[in-house]
Design a protein around this motif. Structure first.
Motif, PDB file in Angstrom:
ATOM      1  N   UNK A  98      -3.864  11.811  -7.142  1.00 57.54           N
ATOM      2  CA  UNK A  98      -2.711  12.150  -6.314  1.00 57.54           C
ATOM      3  C   UNK A  98      -3.017  11.842  -4.847  1.00 57.54           C
ATOM      4  N   UNK A  99      -2.059  11.253  -4.151  1.00 57.05           N
ATOM      5  CA  UNK A  99      -2.113  10.934  -2.726  1.00 57.05           C
ATOM      6  C   UNK A  99      -3.183   9.904  -2.361  1.00 57.05           C
ATOM      7  N   UNK A 100      -3.797   9.239  -3.338  1.00 56.51           N
ATOM      8  CA  UNK A 100      -4.772   8.172  -3.053  1.00 56.51           C
ATOM      9  C   UNK A 100      -3.990   6.890  -2.715  1.00 56.51           C
ATOM     10  N   UNK A 101      -4.145   6.413  -1.490  1.00 54.22           N
ATOM     11  CA  UNK A 101      -3.419   5.224  -1.050  1.00 54.22           C
ATOM     12  C   UNK A 101      -3.988   4.004  -1.749  1.00 54.22           C
ATOM     13  N   UNK A 102      -3.069   3.174  -2.304  1.00 54.13           N
ATOM     14  CA  UNK A 102      -3.506   2.038  -3.115  1.00 54.13           C
ATOM     15  C   UNK A 102      -2.430   0.960  -3.175  1.00 54.13           C
ATOM     16  N   UNK A 158      -6.439  -2.035  -4.997  1.00 57.41           N
ATOM     17  CA  UNK A 158      -7.018  -1.973  -3.660  1.00 57.41           C
ATOM     18  C   UNK A 158      -6.852  -0.566  -3.107  1.00 57.41           C
ATOM     19  N   UNK A 159      -7.904  -0.039  -2.498  1.00 57.54           N
ATOM     20  CA  UNK A 159      -7.869   1.287  -1.885  1.00 57.54           C
ATOM     21  C   UNK A 159      -7.739   1.138  -0.368  1.00 57.54           C
ATOM     22  N   UNK A 160      -7.309   2.215   0.264  1.00 56.19           N
ATOM     23  CA  UNK A 160      -7.108   2.218   1.713  1.00 56.19           C
ATOM     24  C   UNK A 160      -8.393   1.924   2.477  1.00 56.19           C
ATOM     25  N   UNK A 161      -9.546   2.289   1.915  1.00 59.79           N
ATOM     26  CA  UNK A 161     -10.826   2.067   2.604  1.00 59.79           C
ATOM     27  C   UNK A 161     -11.333   0.631   2.482  1.00 59.79           C
ATOM     28  N   UNK A 162     -10.556  -0.246   1.821  1.00 60.40           N
ATOM     29  CA  UNK A 162     -10.950  -1.647   1.683  1.00 60.40           C
ATOM     30  C   UNK A 162     -11.661  -1.960   0.380  1.00 60.40           C
ATOM     31  N   UNK A 163     -11.996  -0.953  -0.396  1.00 57.16           N
ATOM     32  CA  UNK A 163     -12.647  -1.203  -1.683  1.00 57.16           C
ATOM     33  C   UNK A 163     -11.607  -1.644  -2.705  1.00 57.16           C
ATOM     34  N   UNK A 187       0.871  -1.176   0.000  1.00 59.66           N
ATOM     35  CA  UNK A 187       0.000   0.000   0.000  1.00 59.66           C
ATOM     36  C   UNK A 187       0.905   1.223   0.000  1.00 59.66           C
ATOM     37  N   UNK A 188       0.602   2.179  -0.868  1.00 58.20           N
ATOM     38  CA  UNK A 188       1.432   3.366  -0.985  1.00 58.20           C
ATOM     39  C   UNK A 188       0.634   4.499  -1.612  1.00 58.20           C
TER      40      UNK A 188
END
Length: 116
Positions: A82-86, A63-68, A44-45
């Motif tokens: 930008x800055x979306x953790x994935x 995969x997204x940080x929120x689990x989706x 995750x980054x």
């Protein structure tokens, strides 16, 4: 014009079987071809760059940080802000190949200079 022959492209292998090749680009955008073995996931980054991920072969799940998550099949693409953790995972049974486009452009320093 600035030509980059695939066989001469700068490459980087962050993990065994996860290979990236820097294709033609600039400070405004960059293209990275990549392949991932079955079951491999990036950590995750996030990063300052907007990213378009295009699946060329196989199956890639973002995969997204929120689990989706979303799964890309051949020729599907997704925009990562930008800055979306994935994380990007090969959830298929065969090698996956993709193309990442980053704006602004970036180098492999993102991975080589990264602190875990």
């Amino acid at each position: 014009m600035d030509h980059v022959a695939f066989d001469d492209a700068e490459t980087y292998e962050p993990d065994e079987g996860w290979m990236r090749a820097a294709l033609a680009g600039s400070d405004q955008f960059s293209f990275e071809w990549f392949e991932k073995p079955p079951g491999h996931s990036s950590p995750m980054h996030d990063h300052e760059n907007e990213q378009v991920c295009l699946c060329l072969e196989g199956e890639l799940t973002l995969h997204a940080e929120d689990g989706s998550s979303i799964t890309l099949e051949k020729y599907d693409s997704a925009l990562i802000e930008s800055w979306e953790t994935h994380a990007v995972e090969n959830t298929g049974d065969e090698r996956a190949v993709g193309l990442d486009v980053f704006a602004p452009g970036r180098s492999f320093d993102f991975w080589t200079d990264r602190e875990e």
